[in-house]
Design a protein around this motif. Structure first.
Motif, PDB file in Angstrom:
ATOM      1  N   UNK A  11      68.147 -26.403  17.570  1.00  0.00           N
ATOM      2  CA  UNK A  11      69.595 -26.371  17.120  1.00  0.00           C
ATOM      3  C   UNK A  11      70.069 -27.490  17.617  1.00  0.00           C
ATOM      4  N   UNK A  12      71.282 -28.017  16.816  1.00  0.00           N
ATOM      5  CA  UNK A  12      72.018 -29.111  16.959  1.00  0.00           C
ATOM      6  C   UNK A  12      73.158 -28.960  17.700  1.00  0.00           C
ATOM      7  N   UNK A  13      73.419 -29.504  18.887  1.00  0.00           N
ATOM      8  CA  UNK A  13      74.805 -29.172  19.394  1.00  0.00           C
ATOM      9  C   UNK A  13      75.705 -30.313  19.278  1.00  0.00           C
ATOM     10  N   UNK A  14      76.549 -30.661  18.889  1.00  0.00           N
ATOM     11  CA  UNK A  14      77.314 -31.617  18.329  1.00  0.00           C
ATOM     12  C   UNK A  14      78.618 -31.460  19.064  1.00  0.00           C
ATOM     13  N   UNK A  15      78.528 -32.732  19.699  1.00  0.00           N
ATOM     14  CA  UNK A  15      79.996 -32.905  20.527  1.00  0.00           C
ATOM     15  C   UNK A  15      81.132 -33.218  19.838  1.00  0.00           C
ATOM     16  N   UNK A  16      82.022 -32.583  19.974  1.00  0.00           N
ATOM     17  CA  UNK A  16      83.415 -32.981  19.203  1.00  0.00           C
ATOM     18  C   UNK A  16      83.981 -34.605  19.438  1.00  0.00           C
ATOM     19  N   UNK A  17      83.852 -34.784  20.893  1.00  0.00           N
ATOM     20  CA  UNK A  17      84.373 -36.176  21.203  1.00  0.00           C
ATOM     21  C   UNK A  17      83.361 -36.425  22.453  1.00  0.00           C
TER      22      UNK A  17
END
Length: 518
Positions: A225-231
């Motif tokens: 699973x890829x957890x992408x931080x918005x910023x």
């Protein structure tokens, strides 16, 4: 080949498993596969054919990941534009890439409005809904047929125009082929420190349009699973590790520095982390030790760039352990040894390998090295030689294969005829307990040609004088290498990819010089 097939395969094995997390957005593998098929279908219905270019301009969001997979499925060329670039740079990239379509978020609509004239963009799609520039992303997907898209691509077909950050001058694009991207995916899956499989969760902390997005297809291939931080926010990063029980993360050293500066960093439960990979810039040995103390024995380092389609040298967690436990402390100055399929050499000006211990330029060849720069034959000829990519990084190789970067060719300071490497001086500066961040540059000097200047950010509450810091450096460096002067600043400039912008630091000092050394 078609890289999208691996998303479809993983979806058939675990359709309900989480694939992407970004803020409130959650996508299972079935949803990632389905949405990307619909987007690929919609783009083809707009008349886009294999080999056509599609640009994106947006901050991190789940839709960017869907777009990447969709473009692979449709055999289209992706031109990701860094969301921090300005209007003139965006206009330049749209023209240079030959993009026929653009997907953009609401925050960048005005930039796009000004940048579109003169480009070949015929279709604008708004991630946040329709606008006067074009239709909305969600509407487009809902209207598209749910059919499988699987365009066969050759190894040498262009997959991504990977534009540099622009800190060193003209923006140029490394032409990453489908073969290059497949090699990058293989190296992620092959490495025990980088494989993110079922049940694993990797935090991608920087822009997924660039280095932070390189692991995506490896994650999807292996079922993680890829957890992408918005910023980027240091507290949010630690909270995400704790809340989601993240197992892996990819960060740049600047991000690590901001985490270490948090007074409550040790209040978070970080026990789920098995691997914290840092890269894209050097990290001072003392900062590595501090990070090891905070995060535990989970650090590893990667070295690579857009031209090598991610990392080609790797310093493993075991390498870190040996260094920190005193068995081989020099390793904290290394960027590792070659990994996966890449060949790495340290060469002289003629391209011949230099003896171990001597300084030369890092050169790389292999299936992950791009064939050149898009529409830049002269620059390609100057940077690629006999199948080798010349990185511009000066380094030495140890007899056991570990590579130690000493500087960028363009950042080397020549003072009184001596070569002084900024990285070496910065490493000493970072050993001082009151120094938070530091950069070293050469400034004009009538007697020596260039003089060593340190630009330093102090830790909060610290009081440190110029003479004291220079004396500290003199105790660790040869006299000619110590800074001749120090400027204390509130913050250092960083380029859109988080690296210190040395050009911005140098320019004010060289503005009135009759002859520029760099």
């Amino acid at each position: 080949m078609n890289l999208g097939r691996y998303v479809r395969r993983t979806s058939s094995h675990q359709p309900d498993a989480p694939a992407v997390v970004c803020g409130p957005s959650r996508l299972t593998y079935a949803e990632l596969d389905g949405h990307s098929d619909r987007l690929a279908t919609a783009l083809r219905a707009l008349g886009l054919l294999k080999g056509d270019c599609v640009a994106t301009l947006a901050g991190n969001r789940a839709e960017l990941v869907v777009t990447e997979v969709a473009l692979y499925k449709a055999g289209l060329v992706r031109a990701p534009i860094n969301a921090r670039l300005g209007e003139r740079e965006v206009a330049h990239l749209l023209r240079e890439s030959g993009a026929r379509a653009l997907l953009v978020d609401a925050a960048h609509l005005e930039t796009v409005r000004e940048a579109l004239p003169g480009s070949g963009v015929q279709t604008v799609i708004g991630y946040d809904g329709p606008s006067d520039l074009g239709s909305g992303y969600t509407d487009l997907l809902e209207a598209a047929a749910a059919e499988i898209v699987d365009v066969d691509c050759a190894d040498d077909d262009i997959a991504v125009l990977h534009f540099t950050s622009g800190s060193t001058g003209k923006l140029k694009a490394a032409t990453q082929t489908y073969g290059n991207r497949a090699a990058a995916m293989r190296k992620m899956v092959m490495g025990p420190d980088t494989r993110v499989g079922p049940g694993d969760k990797q935090i991608l902390a920087g822009p997924v349009t660039h280095a932070s997005g390189m692991p995506l297809m490896g994650i999807f291939f292996a079922g993680g699973c890829a957890i992408v931080l918005r910023r980027w926010d240091a507290g949010e990063f630690l909270d995400t590790v704790q809340q989601h029980r993240a197992t892996h993360a990819f960060v740049v050293p600047t991000m690590v520095n901001t985490v270490l500066a948090l007074p409550n960093a040790r209040d978070y439960d970080l026990s789920s982390l098995r691997q914290l990979i840092y890269g894209a810039a050097p990290m001072a040995p003392q900062r590595i030790r501090d990070a090891w103390e905070l995060f535990g024995p989970v650090l590893s380092q990667g070295y690579g760039c857009g031209e090598t389609t991610s990392g080609v040298l790797f310093l493993s967690t075991e390498d870190h352990r040996r260094a920190i436990e005193g068995m081989d402390e020099e390793l904290l100055l290394s960027c590792g040894r070659p990994r996966a399929e890449a060949d790495v050499a340290v060469v002289d000006a003629s391209g011949a390998p230099v003896p171990d211990g001597s300084i030369g330029e890092i050169a790389v060849r292999g299936p992950d090295v791009v064939p050149g720069y898009f529409n830049e034959p002269d620059f390609t000829a100057a940077t690629f030689r006999d199948g080798w990519f010349l990185t511009g990084d000066l380094a030495r190789r140890r007899k056991d294969g570990y590579v130690f970067i000493v500087d960028r060719k363009k950042d080397m300071i020549i003072s009184g005829g001596f070569n002084i490497y900024a990285v070496e001086v910065e490493s000493v500066l970072h050993q001082h307990p009151d120094v938070y961040e530091a950069a070293v540059i050469g400034i004009p000097d009538e007697q020596w040609g260039e003089a060593v200047k340190a630009v330093v950010v102090l830790r909060e509450g610290a009081a440190l004088g110029e003479a004291e810091l220079i004396d500290f450096c003199a105790g660790h460096l040869a006299r000619m290498k110590k800074p001749r002067s120090v400027d204390f600043v509130a913050a250092l400039p960083h380029n859109p990819n988080g690296k210190i912008d040395r050009r911005a630091l140098r320019d004010p000092y060289w503005a009135g010089a009759e002859r520029r050394v760099h």
